[in-house]
Design a protein around this motif. Sequence first.
Motif, PDB file in Angstrom:
ATOM      1  N   UNK A   1       9.138  -4.049   7.630  1.00 24.35           N
ATOM      2  CA  UNK A   1       9.600  -3.688   6.150  1.00 24.35           C
ATOM      3  C   UNK A   1       9.803  -2.083   5.876  1.00 24.35           C
ATOM      4  N   UNK A   2       8.957  -1.273   6.612  1.00 28.40           N
ATOM      5  CA  UNK A   2       9.000   0.155   6.104  1.00 28.40           C
ATOM      6  C   UNK A   2      10.163   0.511   6.645  1.00 28.40           C
ATOM      7  N   UNK A   3      10.818   1.390   5.594  1.00 22.45           N
ATOM      8  CA  UNK A   3      12.090   2.582   5.939  1.00 22.45           C
ATOM      9  C   UNK A   3      11.730   3.499   6.933  1.00 22.45           C
ATOM     10  N   UNK A   4      12.814   3.893   7.438  1.00 16.32           N
ATOM     11  CA  UNK A   4      12.820   5.082   8.393  1.00 16.32           C
ATOM     12  C   UNK A   4      12.014   6.405   7.565  1.00 16.32           C
ATOM     13  N   UNK A   5      12.279   6.283   6.437  1.00 16.64           N
ATOM     14  CA  UNK A   5      11.872   7.593   5.458  1.00 16.64           C
ATOM     15  C   UNK A   5      10.448   7.103   4.806  1.00 16.64           C
ATOM     16  N   UNK A   6       9.814   6.151   5.464  1.00 17.98           N
ATOM     17  CA  UNK A   6       8.242   5.788   4.952  1.00 17.98           C
ATOM     18  C   UNK A   6       7.448   6.999   5.132  1.00 17.98           C
ATOM     19  N   UNK A   7       6.581   7.380   4.341  1.00 16.99           N
ATOM     20  CA  UNK A   7       5.427   8.230   4.410  1.00 16.99           C
ATOM     21  C   UNK A   7       4.570   7.496   5.544  1.00 16.99           C
ATOM     22  N   UNK A   8       4.064   8.090   6.700  1.00 14.49           N
ATOM     23  CA  UNK A   8       3.330   7.138   7.672  1.00 14.49           C
ATOM     24  C   UNK A   8       1.920   7.274   6.953  1.00 14.49           C
ATOM     25  N   UNK A   9       1.445   8.085   6.374  1.00 17.23           N
ATOM     26  CA  UNK A   9       0.267   8.159   5.695  1.00 17.23           C
ATOM     27  C   UNK A   9      -0.014   6.975   4.651  1.00 17.23           C
ATOM     28  N   UNK A  10       0.926   6.609   3.975  1.00 14.70           N
ATOM     29  CA  UNK A  10       1.008   5.702   3.275  1.00 14.70           C
ATOM     30  C   UNK A  10       0.973   4.285   3.766  1.00 14.70           C
ATOM     31  N   UNK A  11       1.994   3.886   4.713  1.00 10.88           N
ATOM     32  CA  UNK A  11       2.294   2.756   5.282  1.00 10.88           C
ATOM     33  C   UNK A  11       0.768   2.413   6.054  1.00 10.88           C
ATOM     34  N   UNK A  12       0.069   3.123   6.803  1.00  9.93           N
ATOM     35  CA  UNK A  12      -0.980   3.017   7.473  1.00  9.93           C
ATOM     36  C   UNK A  12      -1.990   2.590   6.700  1.00  9.93           C
ATOM     37  N   UNK A  13      -2.202   3.620   5.421  1.00  7.66           N
ATOM     38  CA  UNK A  13      -3.167   3.221   4.430  1.00  7.66           C
ATOM     39  C   UNK A  13      -3.118   1.817   3.845  1.00  7.66           C
ATOM     40  N   UNK A  14      -2.146   1.464   3.373  1.00  3.30           N
ATOM     41  CA  UNK A  14      -1.764  -0.015   2.823  1.00  3.30           C
ATOM     42  C   UNK A  14      -2.082  -0.991   3.717  1.00  3.30           C
ATOM     43  N   UNK A  15      -1.618  -0.828   5.185  1.00  2.00           N
ATOM     44  CA  UNK A  15      -1.851  -1.747   6.065  1.00  2.00           C
ATOM     45  C   UNK A  15      -3.517  -1.922   6.207  1.00  2.00           C
ATOM     46  N   UNK A  16      -4.156  -0.967   6.471  1.00  2.00           N
ATOM     47  CA  UNK A  16      -5.303  -1.040   6.801  1.00  2.00           C
ATOM     48  C   UNK A  16      -6.240  -1.346   5.763  1.00  2.00           C
ATOM     49  N   UNK A  17      -6.038  -1.192   4.377  1.00  2.05           N
ATOM     50  CA  UNK A  17      -6.432  -1.486   3.238  1.00  2.05           C
ATOM     51  C   UNK A  17      -6.509  -2.942   2.987  1.00  2.05           C
ATOM     52  N   UNK A  18      -5.492  -3.493   3.103  1.00  5.56           N
ATOM     53  CA  UNK A  18      -5.013  -4.963   2.908  1.00  5.56           C
ATOM     54  C   UNK A  18      -5.536  -5.783   4.171  1.00  5.56           C
ATOM     55  N   UNK A  19      -5.218  -5.335   5.245  1.00  6.59           N
ATOM     56  CA  UNK A  19      -5.448  -6.440   6.475  1.00  6.59           C
ATOM     57  C   UNK A  19      -6.983  -6.241   6.744  1.00  6.59           C
ATOM     58  N   UNK A  20      -7.719  -5.038   6.856  1.00  6.73           N
ATOM     59  CA  UNK A  20      -8.977  -4.854   7.072  1.00  6.73           C
ATOM     60  C   UNK A  20      -9.832  -5.549   6.108  1.00  6.73           C
ATOM     61  N   UNK A  21      -9.457  -5.446   4.884  1.00  8.33           N
ATOM     62  CA  UNK A  21     -10.371  -6.088   3.895  1.00  8.33           C
ATOM     63  C   UNK A  21     -10.286  -7.502   4.147  1.00  8.33           C
ATOM     64  N   UNK A  22      -9.141  -8.233   4.193  1.00  5.41           N
ATOM     65  CA  UNK A  22      -8.951  -9.731   4.422  1.00  5.41           C
ATOM     66  C   UNK A  22      -9.845 -10.168   5.337  1.00  5.41           C
ATOM     67  N   UNK A  23      -9.869  -9.317   6.679  1.00  3.20           N
ATOM     68  CA  UNK A  23     -10.467  -9.725   7.834  1.00  3.20           C
ATOM     69  C   UNK A  23     -12.097  -9.667   7.731  1.00  3.20           C
ATOM     70  N   UNK A  24     -12.493  -8.810   7.009  1.00  4.77           N
ATOM     71  CA  UNK A  24     -13.785  -8.450   6.554  1.00  4.77           C
ATOM     72  C   UNK A  24     -14.338  -9.649   5.737  1.00  4.77           C
ATOM     73  N   UNK A  25     -13.281 -10.014   4.719  1.00  7.60           N
ATOM     74  CA  UNK A  25     -13.736 -11.136   3.732  1.00  7.60           C
ATOM     75  C   UNK A  25     -13.886 -12.335   4.652  1.00  7.60           C
ATOM     76  N   UNK A  26     -12.935 -12.673   5.579  1.00  9.35           N
ATOM     77  CA  UNK A  26     -13.200 -13.729   6.470  1.00  9.35           C
ATOM     78  C   UNK A  26     -14.065 -13.700   7.636  1.00  9.35           C
ATOM     79  N   UNK A  27     -14.682 -12.728   7.466  1.00  8.86           N
ATOM     80  CA  UNK A  27     -15.755 -12.653   9.030  1.00  8.86           C
ATOM     81  C   UNK A  27     -15.085 -12.505  10.039  1.00  8.86           C
ATOM     82  N   UNK A  28     -13.924 -11.802  10.167  1.00  5.70           N
ATOM     83  CA  UNK A  28     -13.249 -11.838  11.735  1.00  5.70           C
ATOM     84  C   UNK A  28     -13.221 -10.418  11.874  1.00  5.70           C
TER      85      UNK A  28
END
Length: 346
Positions: A318-345
């Motif tokens: 989904x990210x556009x060519x003009x995305x801010x990489x600081x933002x897209x990496x932060x969102x993916x880490x925050x969402x996915x890592x939190x979910x994996x932590x909650x699932x004990x994975x």
Amino acid sequence: MTFKAEYIWIDGTEPTAKLRSKTKIITDAPAGLDALPVWGFDGSSTNQAEGGSSDCVLKPVFSCPDPLRGGDDILVLCEVLDTDLTPHPSNTRAELAEVSERFAAQEPVFGIEQEYTFFKGARPLGFPEGGFPAAQGGYYCGVGSDEIFGRDVVEAHLENCLKAGLGISGINAEVMPGQWEFQVGPLAPLDVSDQLWVARWLLYRTAEDFEVSATLDPKPVKGDWNGAGAHTNFSTRAMREGPEGYAAIITAAESLGEGSKPMDHVKNYGAGIDDRLTGLHETAPWNEYSYGVSDRGASVRIPWQVEKDGKGYIEDRRPNANVDPYVVTRLLVDTCCAALEKAGQV
């Protein structure tokens, strides 16, 4: 001994920030990044301050050899601070640094595929005056002067990135004439983001010498033409390691579709995203979330090899060519890592 340091920063232009830079002459070679001096600039000219209180601060966060000037000269990527040395409101790096530290134990890694389009004047490179080229398709990874436009610039940019020591992992021609891609990574969140910004600066600066311009516009040509994205490949240690890696991959993919997460991400994935994510041209609709194996029409793709191996990574398309990489990496880490932590994975 004197040498030139090109201080590079991201400005406050909205909805898409621009890169700025200026040269500082340094008389003594510093003994590392921390020894590089902070510097200032006129924030009223970069949409980062009012004229009555216009000073902003440049703090070096990444440096590398300058492949254009050579010798001992360097490129210096900076984050922008207010004069009290706190992060400026336009400084998206600071928030990524906090999230990256919080989830560092999961060892998140990214590879970002940066698409872009060359223009000569008002037309994409390779588009004839007064008309359009043949339909897209044959240009992708093509060869020959009837299908490929701008290879000399692309090769020069690749060489400059390699001389700078950036983690460039490949290049290829894309679906539309004059459209190309380079990849940065796999690297940790701050590293991939810093290096992508420097690689973008080098792209613009290299193109100057060929009297063409490069744009990250997500839909540079309206109509039946592919847009330009920054497909973002992401994994954690748990996703990369078997035998439970695939379960972690599914957890990560599903977490991106929960509750408000699809819109939380998409609205921060670059200006003009609804022009590109239409459900056509290998995209999913911007307001729908899906994931699937080997599906380039899904929001998130799981490569077929990942399913076969039972471990690996996911590709957020989904990210556009003009995305801010600081933002897209932060969102993916925050969402996915939190979910994996909650699932004990983890």
